[in-house]
Design an enzyme around this catalytic site. Structure first.
Site, PDB file in Angstrom:
ATOM      1  N   MET A  26       0.733  -1.150  -0.155  1.00  0.00           N
ATOM      2  CA  MET A  26       0.179   0.005   0.025  1.00  0.00           C
ATOM      3  C   MET A  26       0.831   1.275  -0.001  1.00  0.00           C
ATOM      4  O   MET A  26       0.472   2.418   0.297  1.00  0.00           O
ATOM      5  CB  MET A  26      -1.063  -0.076   1.331  1.00  0.00           C
ATOM      6  CG  MET A  26      -1.832  -1.035   1.225  1.00  0.00           C
ATOM      7  SD  MET A  26      -3.584  -0.735   2.149  1.00  0.00           S
ATOM      8  CE  MET A  26      -3.005  -0.284   3.611  1.00  0.00           C
ATOM      9  N   ASN A  28       4.087   3.882   1.198  1.00  0.00           N
ATOM     10  CA  ASN A  28       4.599   4.457   2.545  1.00  0.00           C
ATOM     11  C   ASN A  28       5.843   3.318   2.880  1.00  0.00           C
ATOM     12  O   ASN A  28       5.431   2.894   3.915  1.00  0.00           O
ATOM     13  CB  ASN A  28       3.746   4.515   3.494  1.00  0.00           C
ATOM     14  CG  ASN A  28       4.104   5.301   4.677  1.00  0.00           C
ATOM     15  OD1 ASN A  28       5.057   6.159   4.463  1.00  0.00           O
ATOM     16  ND2 ASN A  28       3.572   5.362   5.681  1.00  0.00           N
ATOM     17  N   HIS A  33       9.363  -3.829   3.383  1.00  0.00           N
ATOM     18  CA  HIS A  33       8.634  -3.885   2.110  1.00  0.00           C
ATOM     19  C   HIS A  33      10.064  -4.313   0.911  1.00  0.00           C
ATOM     20  O   HIS A  33       9.806  -5.039   0.213  1.00  0.00           O
ATOM     21  CB  HIS A  33       8.140  -2.569   1.458  1.00  0.00           C
ATOM     22  CG  HIS A  33       6.896  -2.227   2.354  1.00  0.00           C
ATOM     23  ND1 HIS A  33       6.807  -1.396   3.292  1.00  0.00           N
ATOM     24  CD2 HIS A  33       5.685  -3.012   2.369  1.00  0.00           C
ATOM     25  CE1 HIS A  33       5.531  -1.220   3.756  1.00  0.00           C
ATOM     26  NE2 HIS A  33       4.938  -2.055   3.119  1.00  0.00           N
TER      27      HIS A  33
END
Length: 281
Positions: A26, A28, A33
Site C-alpha cells: 500500500m 509508504n 517492504h
C-alpha cells in the site's frame, strides 16, 4: 524500472513474460517492504511491486484518508531494491465501477483475531489481492509474516482457487530494538516509539513462559495483557494459537509439541500495532 498506472499498459509490458514475482504493497514503504522485493528477486523472475491503498480493507473509522501516499519516494526505494516494474493504479483504474463482486473468506480463518476486531477486513484484502493477481498473473507472490493471519488467508485463497501463483511468506523485519517495521509506526510520537517495543517484549515473554513449561495459556496471556494495559496500551488480543489453523492449543497440542504462534494487536495512543512470534516448544 518502469512505473505503470493502467491495467492495459501493465498487460502490454508483461505480454510475452512467462513468469513474474509480485510484491503487493500500500506504499509508504520501509525496509520491510524492500526485503520482500529482494526475496522476490531471488526467484529469478522480473519483480512487479504494486502500490495501492485499498479502500475495501479499511473500516469507516480507520485511517484510509490519512494513510500516507508517497509514490515518488516509494519508487526510488523500489528501484534501489531491484524492482523491475511498479504498478500504481488509481482507485478509478482498479475499481472503475463499484466492486459489488467480492471474495469472502471462510469465517473459520477470517472472523477471529483481526477479523473479529476489523469485520470485513479480509474480504477487502482477498478481493484486492485476487484482482492484483489477475492483473499481474505472477508465478510467485511474496507477503510479510508480520501480517500472519493475512498470509494464511491468502495462501488458503490461492490453494482453493487453484491459482498458478505460489504465495510465499517472508520473515518480519525489525528495528534494532525489536519493533516490527510497519508503515503505521510513522504515526507514533517520540515517546510512543520508545514504548512500542513493549509489544514484542510481551510476545517474547509469552514464548519464554511456554518453553519453560507453563501450560495455563490463559493466565500467561492475561499477565502480559495486564502489563501492557498498565503502561497505557489498549489491547485487542494477545494470544497463543496453533500455526495450522489459529485455534487455541489443547493439552494434546502441548504434549505433541505442536508448532504455535503468539499474536498481538494493541493500540498505543492512536496507533494500532500488530506483531507475532512463532513458538517451538
Amino acid at each position: 524500472m518502469q512505473v505503470i498506472h493502467t491495467i492495459a499498459d501493465l498487460r502490454a509490458v508483461l505480454a510475452g513474460s512467462t513468469k513474474t514475482a509480485l510484491v503487493p504493497t500500500m506504499g509508504n514503504l520501509h525496509e520491510g517492504h524492500l526485503a520482500l522485493v529482494r526475496e522476490a528477486a531471488l526467484h529469478g523472475f522480473p519483480v512487479v511491486a504494486t502500490i495501492f491503498v485499498n479502500r475495501l480493507q479499511f473500516l469507516p473509522h480507520e485511517d484510509f484518508d490519512q494513510y500516507p501516499r508517497t509514490l515518488e519516494r516509494d519508487c526510488q526505494l523500489l528501484e534501489s531494491a531491484g524492482c523491475d516494474i511498479v504498478f500504481a493504479p488509481s482507485e478509478r483504474e482498479l475499481y472503475p465501477e463499484p466492486q459489488t463482486f467480492k471474495l469472502t473468506p471462510p469465517a473459520s480463518i477470517a472472523d477471529l483475531l483481526e477479523g473479529e476486531f476489523r469485520p470485513g477486513f479480509f474480504t477487502g484484502v482477498c478481493t484486492v489481492v485476487m484482482k492484483l493477481f489477475q492483473c499481474v498473473q505472477p508465478a510467485v507472490a511474496v507477503f510479510g509474516q508480520k501480517d500472519y493471519q493475512q498470509l494464511m488467508v491468502i495462501k488458503a485463497m490461492a490453494r482453493q482457487f487453484a491459482l498458478p501463483t505460489e504465495v510465499i511468506g517472508a520473515p518480519t523485519i525489525r528495528a534494532s530494538d525489536g519493533l516490527a517495521l510497519s508503515s503505521r509506526n510513522g504515526y507514533l510520537s517520540q515517546d510512543e516509539r520508545a514504548e512500542a517495543t513493549a509489544l514484542a517484549r510481551a510476545l517474547r515473554a509469552i514464548a519464554a513462559a511456554l518453553r519453560e513449561g507453563a501450560r495455563d495459556v490463559g493466565a500467561v496471556e492475561a499477565k502480559q495483557v495486564a502489563e501492557l494495559d498498565a503502561r497505557g496500551w489498549q489491547t485487542d488480543y494477545l494470544t497463543v494459537r496453533r500455526r495450522t489453523d489459529l485455534l487455541p492449543p489443547t493439552a494434546d497440542d502441548f504434549a505433541a509439541k505442536t508448532p504455535l504462534v503468539a499474536l498481538a494487536a494493541s493500540r498505543l495512543g492512536k496507533t494500532r500495532l500488530i506483531d507475532n512470534l512463532e513458538i517451538d516448544l
